[in-house]
Design an enzyme around this catalytic site. Structure first.
Site, PDB file in Angstrom:
ATOM      1  CB  SER A 141      41.001  33.232  16.602  1.00  0.00           C
ATOM      2  OG  SER A 141      42.111  33.221  15.755  1.00  0.00           O
ATOM      3  CE1 TYR A 156      48.400  33.750  20.856  1.00  0.00           C
ATOM      4  CE2 TYR A 156      48.740  35.467  19.211  1.00  0.00           C
ATOM      5  CZ  TYR A 156      48.014  34.942  20.262  1.00  0.00           C
ATOM      6  OH  TYR A 156      46.886  35.593  20.710  1.00  0.00           O
ATOM      7  CE  LYS A 160      45.041  32.692  20.360  1.00  0.00           C
ATOM      8  NZ  LYS A 160      43.889  32.489  21.264  1.00  0.00           N
TER       9      LYS A 160
HETATM   10  N1  LIG Z   1      45.094  41.032  24.504  1.00  0.00           N
HETATM   11  C1  LIG Z   1      45.269  40.952  23.200  1.00  0.00           C
HETATM   12  O1  LIG Z   1      45.809  41.884  22.588  1.00  0.00           O
HETATM   13  C2  LIG Z   1      44.771  39.752  22.448  1.00  0.00           C
HETATM   14  C3  LIG Z   1      44.672  39.875  21.061  1.00  0.00           C
HETATM   15  C4  LIG Z   1      44.212  38.793  20.322  1.00  0.00           C
HETATM   16  C5  LIG Z   1      43.839  37.633  20.970  1.00  0.00           C
HETATM   17  N2  LIG Z   1      43.965  37.527  22.319  1.00  0.00           N
HETATM   18  C6  LIG Z   1      43.541  36.282  22.946  1.00  0.00           C
HETATM   19  O2  LIG Z   1      42.607  36.558  23.954  1.00  0.00           O
HETATM   20  C7  LIG Z   1      42.594  35.526  24.931  1.00  0.00           C
HETATM   21  C8  LIG Z   1      42.617  36.139  26.315  1.00  0.00           C
HETATM   22  O3  LIG Z   1      43.837  36.813  26.493  1.00  0.00           O
HETATM   23  P1  LIG Z   1      43.964  38.182  27.325  1.00  0.00           P
HETATM   24  O4  LIG Z   1      44.337  39.218  26.359  1.00  0.00           O
HETATM   25  O5  LIG Z   1      42.798  38.369  28.199  1.00  0.00           O
HETATM   26  O6  LIG Z   1      45.306  37.858  28.150  1.00  0.00           O
HETATM   27  P2  LIG Z   1      45.594  37.688  29.720  1.00  0.00           P
HETATM   28  O7  LIG Z   1      45.199  38.900  30.462  1.00  0.00           O
HETATM   29  O8  LIG Z   1      47.018  37.259  29.776  1.00  0.00           O
HETATM   30  O9  LIG Z   1      44.639  36.482  30.135  1.00  0.00           O
HETATM   31  C9  LIG Z   1      44.865  35.213  29.570  1.00  0.00           C
HETATM   32  C10 LIG Z   1      43.933  34.192  30.193  1.00  0.00           C
HETATM   33  O10 LIG Z   1      44.208  32.938  29.586  1.00  0.00           O
HETATM   34  C11 LIG Z   1      44.506  31.977  30.577  1.00  0.00           C
HETATM   35  N3  LIG Z   1      45.786  31.318  30.304  1.00  0.00           N
HETATM   36  C12 LIG Z   1      46.970  31.894  30.014  1.00  0.00           C
HETATM   37  N4  LIG Z   1      47.911  30.945  29.898  1.00  0.00           N
HETATM   38  C13 LIG Z   1      47.306  29.757  30.120  1.00  0.00           C
HETATM   39  C14 LIG Z   1      47.765  28.420  30.166  1.00  0.00           C
HETATM   40  N5  LIG Z   1      49.030  28.110  29.937  1.00  0.00           N
HETATM   41  N6  LIG Z   1      46.851  27.457  30.437  1.00  0.00           N
HETATM   42  C15 LIG Z   1      45.570  27.774  30.670  1.00  0.00           C
HETATM   43  N7  LIG Z   1      45.080  29.029  30.666  1.00  0.00           N
HETATM   44  C16 LIG Z   1      45.946  29.997  30.390  1.00  0.00           C
HETATM   45  C17 LIG Z   1      44.623  32.676  31.917  1.00  0.00           C
HETATM   46  O11 LIG Z   1      43.762  31.990  32.774  1.00  0.00           O
HETATM   47  P3  LIG Z   1      44.085  31.635  34.289  1.00  0.00           P
HETATM   48  O12 LIG Z   1      45.399  32.309  34.650  1.00  0.00           O
HETATM   49  O13 LIG Z   1      42.923  32.206  35.003  1.00  0.00           O
HETATM   50  O14 LIG Z   1      44.156  30.176  34.322  1.00  0.00           O
HETATM   51  C18 LIG Z   1      44.162  34.109  31.663  1.00  0.00           C
HETATM   52  O15 LIG Z   1      42.991  34.414  32.369  1.00  0.00           O
HETATM   53  C19 LIG Z   1      43.806  34.642  24.597  1.00  0.00           C
HETATM   54  O16 LIG Z   1      43.361  33.478  23.941  1.00  0.00           O
HETATM   55  C20 LIG Z   1      44.626  35.500  23.651  1.00  0.00           C
HETATM   56  O17 LIG Z   1      45.379  34.707  22.749  1.00  0.00           O
HETATM   57  C21 LIG Z   1      44.416  38.572  23.077  1.00  0.00           C
END
Ligand SMILES: NC(=O)c1ccc[n+]([C@@H]2O[C@H](COP(=O)([O-])OP(=O)(O)OC[C@H]3O[C@@H](n4cnc5c(N)ncnc54)[C@H](OP(=O)(O)O)[C@@H]3O)[C@@H](O)[C@H]2O)c1
Length: 286
Positions: A141, A156, A160
């Site tokens: 989340s 968003y 979450k």
């Molecule tokens: N980074 C932060 O600060 C943060 C904070 C809180 C929560 N999150 C959560 O952590 C998770 C991972 O994010 P991240 O920070 O690693 O970001 P990221 O580097 O942008 O990676 C996001 C991943 O999610 C997949 N994705 C993105 N858009 C998608 C779509 N439309 N359909 C299917 N898959 C999709 C992509 O997979 P593919 O391109 O390989 O398909 C990618 O590997 C997310 O759920 C995000 O909401 C992130």
């Protein structure tokens, strides 16, 4: 080293693994000898990023919003490794924009991936975990799924918050089958999440929403690239978590997430106690 118990090899199923948290997890798990099935929309990019040809790695091309694609990926994983021990609903994207600015289509698209994509995985993995009478589901989340006061992030946040809700229910439903559930709420981590490939902006912006535009610019220009959280440390922490005998239902990651969670709990406590008389006034007179 002699006193440290040897952790057994596990089978992990991770969504959205071509970058960010997913990629960090895959790399560390393979290095530690675990079996990893990882999904991406772009198989070529996933293979390139992971760069590992061993039989322990199963890269899968999956559209999370299509149930048959998810079901096939889980069947293929069971076919290859025989079981699944840890499931990470990690894939997610962000839709920026005020509630008024975003169309029905834009709002639903964010739910399709973050909420219904994760539910597709849960629906198709649960029969296997129940049969095994074991497993750990990690739903990624966000602190934005616990605290909603971020201008321009309402949709968003809603996706979450939804993950927090179904994770709490799933934790009690799955308990009888020996399955653990943890909903993970990271703060800001330095991934590609704030770049155009993961964060969409409204197609029809409304100029009057100055605070939303400021928030948008701050996220794209100042926060992106300067997030305090290290994704490799997040991945290592999640791996460590799965070795805990009694993992928590809620895990906040990052000092920022910890502080904001406290702020939210304090604000709810304040309203709860401040308005207690009104809250408890609505029952039938006995
Ligand atoms: N980074 C932060 O600060 C943060 C904070 C809180 C929560 N999150 C959560 O952590 C998770 C991972 O994010 P991240 O920070 O690693 O970001 P990221 O580097 O942008 O990676 C996001 C991943 O999610 C997949 N994705 C993105 N858009 C998608 C779509 N439309 N359909 C299917 N898959 C999709 C992509 O997979 P593919 O391109 O390989 O398909 C990618 O590997 C997310 O759920 C995000 O909401 C992130």
């Amino acid at each position: 080293m002699e006193n440290q118990p040897q952790q057994r090899t596990k089978v992990w199923f991770i969504t959205g693994a071509s970058k960010g948290f997913g990629l960090s997890l895959v790399r560390q798990l393979l290095q530690q000898g675990h079996h990893v099935a990882a999904t991406s929309r772009n198989l070529k990019e996933l293979r390139r990023a992971v760069n590992n040809d061993s039989t322990e790695f199963l890269p899968l091309s999956v559209d999370l919003t299509t149930e048959s694609s998810v079901s096939e990926a889980i069947q293929t994983t069971i076919g290859r490794f025989g079981r699944i021990d840890v499931v990470v609903n990690n894939a997610g994207d962000g839709q920026l924009g005020s509630l008024e600015e975003l169309s029905d289509e834009e709002a639903r698209a964010n739910f399709e991936v973050n909420v219904f994509g994760s539910l597709n995985v849960i629906r198709h993995v649960m029969p296997h975990l129940r049969r095994q009478q074991s497993g750990h589901i990690l739903n990624i989340s966000s602190i934005a799924g616990f605290l909603g006061t971020f201008p321009g992030f309402g949709i968003y946040c809603a996706t979450k918050f939804a993950m927090q809700g179904f994770s709490e229910s799933l934790s009690v439903e799955a308990k009888a089958f020996g399955i653990n559930v943890t909903v993970v709420s990271p703060g800001y981590f330095r991934t590609e999440f704030l770049t155009p490939g993961s964060l969409s902006v409204p197609q029809q912006p409304v100029a009057a929403y100055e605070e939303v535009r400021q928030s948008q610019a701050a996220h794209q220009n100042q926060i992106n690239g300067n997030q305090p959280g290290d994704p490799d440390k997040l991945a290592a922490t999640l791996i460590q978590l799965t070795n805990e005998p009694n993992p928590p239902l809620h895990l906040f990651l990052g000092q920022d997430a910890y502080d904001l969670a406290h702020q939210k709990i304090g604000a709810v406590q304040h309203d709860l106690e401040g308005w207690k008389t009104m809250s408890v006034s609505t029952g039938f007179a006995s």
